[in-house]
Design a protein around this motif. Structure first.
Motif, PDB file in Angstrom:
ATOM      1  N   GLU A   5       0.850  -1.185   0.000  1.00 10.21           N
ATOM      2  CA  GLU A   5       0.000   0.000   0.000  1.00 10.21           C
ATOM      3  C   GLU A   5       0.883   1.232   0.000  1.00 10.21           C
ATOM      4  O   GLU A   5       1.892   1.288   0.704  1.00 10.21           O
ATOM      5  N   ILE A   6       0.484   2.209  -0.792  1.00 10.36           N
ATOM      6  CA  ILE A   6       1.169   3.497  -0.818  1.00 10.36           C
ATOM      7  C   ILE A   6       0.132   4.555  -0.482  1.00 10.36           C
ATOM      8  O   ILE A   6      -0.907   4.653  -1.131  1.00 10.36           O
ATOM      9  N   CYS A   7       0.402   5.324   0.560  1.00 13.89           N
ATOM     10  CA  CYS A   7      -0.501   6.400   0.985  1.00 13.89           C
ATOM     11  C   CYS A   7       0.261   7.716   0.910  1.00 13.89           C
ATOM     12  O   CYS A   7       1.393   7.801   1.380  1.00 13.89           O
ATOM     13  N   VAL A   8      -0.358   8.718   0.324  1.00 15.33           N
ATOM     14  CA  VAL A   8       0.243  10.049   0.283  1.00 15.33           C
ATOM     15  C   VAL A   8      -0.668  10.959   1.096  1.00 15.33           C
ATOM     16  O   VAL A   8      -1.857  11.073   0.820  1.00 15.33           O
ATOM     17  N   TYR A   9      -0.089  11.585   2.104  1.00 14.17           N
ATOM     18  CA  TYR A   9      -0.833  12.476   2.989  1.00 14.17           C
ATOM     19  C   TYR A   9      -0.417  13.910   2.719  1.00 14.17           C
ATOM     20  O   TYR A   9       0.764  14.197   2.573  1.00 14.17           O
ATOM     21  N   GLN A  10      -1.393  14.803   2.652  1.00 17.25           N
ATOM     22  CA  GLN A  10      -1.144  16.230   2.527  1.00 17.25           C
ATOM     23  C   GLN A  10      -1.328  16.817   3.931  1.00 17.25           C
ATOM     24  O   GLN A  10      -2.432  16.834   4.452  1.00 17.25           O
ATOM     25  N   VAL A  11      -0.246  17.283   4.532  1.00 15.98           N
ATOM     26  CA  VAL A  11      -0.268  17.737   5.916  1.00 15.98           C
ATOM     27  C   VAL A  11      -0.044  19.249   5.957  1.00 15.98           C
ATOM     28  O   VAL A  11       0.901  19.757   5.352  1.00 15.98           O
ATOM     29  N   THR A  21       5.016  12.790  14.741  1.00 13.76           N
ATOM     30  CA  THR A  21       4.983  12.098  16.032  1.00 13.76           C
ATOM     31  C   THR A  21       4.019  10.920  15.978  1.00 13.76           C
ATOM     32  O   THR A  21       4.350   9.808  16.424  1.00 13.76           O
ATOM     33  N   LEU A  22       2.846  11.141  15.409  1.00 10.32           N
ATOM     34  CA  LEU A  22       1.878  10.046  15.261  1.00 10.32           C
ATOM     35  C   LEU A  22       2.418   8.942  14.361  1.00 10.32           C
ATOM     36  O   LEU A  22       2.234   7.758  14.638  1.00 10.32           O
ATOM     37  N   MET A  23       3.111   9.321  13.284  1.00 11.37           N
ATOM     38  CA  MET A  23       3.661   8.314  12.375  1.00 11.37           C
ATOM     39  C   MET A  23       4.746   7.474  13.051  1.00 11.37           C
ATOM     40  O   MET A  23       4.874   6.285  12.780  1.00 11.37           O
ATOM     41  N   LEU A  39       8.474  -1.246   5.426  1.00 11.28           N
ATOM     42  CA  LEU A  39       7.785  -0.080   5.970  1.00 11.28           C
ATOM     43  C   LEU A  39       8.668   1.136   5.747  1.00 11.28           C
ATOM     44  O   LEU A  39       9.818   1.165   6.191  1.00 11.28           O
ATOM     45  N   ARG A  40       8.167   2.119   5.021  1.00 11.93           N
ATOM     46  CA  ARG A  40       8.938   3.332   4.726  1.00 11.93           C
ATOM     47  C   ARG A  40       8.036   4.560   4.842  1.00 11.93           C
ATOM     48  O   ARG A  40       6.881   4.535   4.435  1.00 11.93           O
ATOM     49  N   PHE A  41       8.603   5.624   5.368  1.00 10.16           N
ATOM     50  CA  PHE A  41       7.959   6.927   5.378  1.00 10.16           C
ATOM     51  C   PHE A  41       8.909   7.892   4.690  1.00 10.16           C
ATOM     52  O   PHE A  41      10.103   7.898   4.971  1.00 10.16           O
ATOM     53  N   THR A  42       8.399   8.691   3.787  1.00 10.60           N
ATOM     54  CA  THR A  42       9.230   9.685   3.114  1.00 10.60           C
ATOM     55  C   THR A  42       8.509  11.020   3.108  1.00 10.60           C
ATOM     56  O   THR A  42       7.282  11.083   3.127  1.00 10.60           O
ATOM     57  N   LYS A  43       9.293  12.079   3.065  1.00 12.68           N
ATOM     58  CA  LYS A  43       8.750  13.426   3.035  1.00 12.68           C
ATOM     59  C   LYS A  43       9.252  14.090   1.757  1.00 12.68           C
ATOM     60  O   LYS A  43      10.443  14.019   1.442  1.00 12.68           O
ATOM     61  N   ARG A  44       8.360  14.710   1.024  1.00 14.55           N
ATOM     62  CA  ARG A  44       8.771  15.377  -0.220  1.00 14.55           C
ATOM     63  C   ARG A  44       9.552  16.635   0.133  1.00 14.55           C
ATOM     64  O   ARG A  44       9.040  17.523   0.803  1.00 14.55           O
ATOM     65  N   ALA A  68       0.466  22.554   1.844  1.00 16.58           N
ATOM     66  CA  ALA A  68       0.621  21.301   2.575  1.00 16.58           C
ATOM     67  C   ALA A  68       1.926  20.622   2.188  1.00 16.58           C
ATOM     68  O   ALA A  68       2.460  20.839   1.109  1.00 16.58           O
ATOM     69  N   LEU A  69       2.405  19.786   3.098  1.00 13.81           N
ATOM     70  CA  LEU A  69       3.599  18.990   2.870  1.00 13.81           C
ATOM     71  C   LEU A  69       3.161  17.578   2.519  1.00 13.81           C
ATOM     72  O   LEU A  69       2.242  17.045   3.138  1.00 13.81           O
ATOM     73  N   SER A  70       3.783  16.978   1.522  1.00 16.83           N
ATOM     74  CA  SER A  70       3.442  15.606   1.142  1.00 16.83           C
ATOM     75  C   SER A  70       4.302  14.632   1.933  1.00 16.83           C
ATOM     76  O   SER A  70       5.525  14.727   1.921  1.00 16.83           O
ATOM     77  N   ILE A  71       3.640  13.724   2.632  1.00 20.26           N
ATOM     78  CA  ILE A  71       4.322  12.661   3.354  1.00 20.26           C
ATOM     79  C   ILE A  71       3.764  11.349   2.829  1.00 20.26           C
ATOM     80  O   ILE A  71       2.556  11.172   2.718  1.00 20.26           O
ATOM     81  N   CYS A  72       4.653  10.431   2.482  1.00 14.25           N
ATOM     82  CA  CYS A  72       4.257   9.183   1.844  1.00 14.25           C
ATOM     83  C   CYS A  72       4.565   8.000   2.749  1.00 14.25           C
ATOM     84  O   CYS A  72       5.614   7.939   3.370  1.00 14.25           O
TER      85      CYS A  72
END
Length: 101
Positions: A5-11, A21-23, A39-44, A68-72
């Motif tokens: 699964e790939i999720c892109v969040y606009q924060v 912190t939640l991530m 498991l990977r988290f990345t920030k654009r 917003a900042l994109s966090i994937c």
């Protein structure tokens, strides 16, 4: 068969620290689950400029966040049960962010 699964969040800029912190909490929870493959988290942090890429130059670094900042999030899990657990976890995170907005 693995599930990916790939999720892109606009924060929003003012919520980035809270979201990260939640991530971290989610990451520590998911790492303990059986069946996790990746498991990977990345920030654009870069602007995609195709002309620079064609010339072989690195993309320019973002200097400000406008809306917003994109966090994937990228996750691979081995069983469907684990995927359901993952979705519940993210619904909790989204609920926490909504309450604090």
């Amino acid at each position: 068969m693995p599930f990916t699964e790939i999720c892109v969040y606009q924060v929003k800029p003012q919520k980035v620290d809270e979201f990260e912190t939640l991530m971290l909490e989610v990451k520590s929870f998911l790492e303990k689950q059986e069946g996790l493959l990746l498991l990977r988290f990345t920030k654009r942090e870069y602007h995609i400029d195709l002309e620079q890429i064609k010339e072989g130059l690195p993309p320019p670094k973002l200097t400000r966040i406008v809306k917003a900042l994109s966090i994937c999030f990228i996750g691979s899990l081995t069983r469907k049960k684990i995927m359901e657990l993952h979705k519940k976890t993210f619904m909790i995170v989204i609920g926490n962010l909504s309450k604090s907005a």
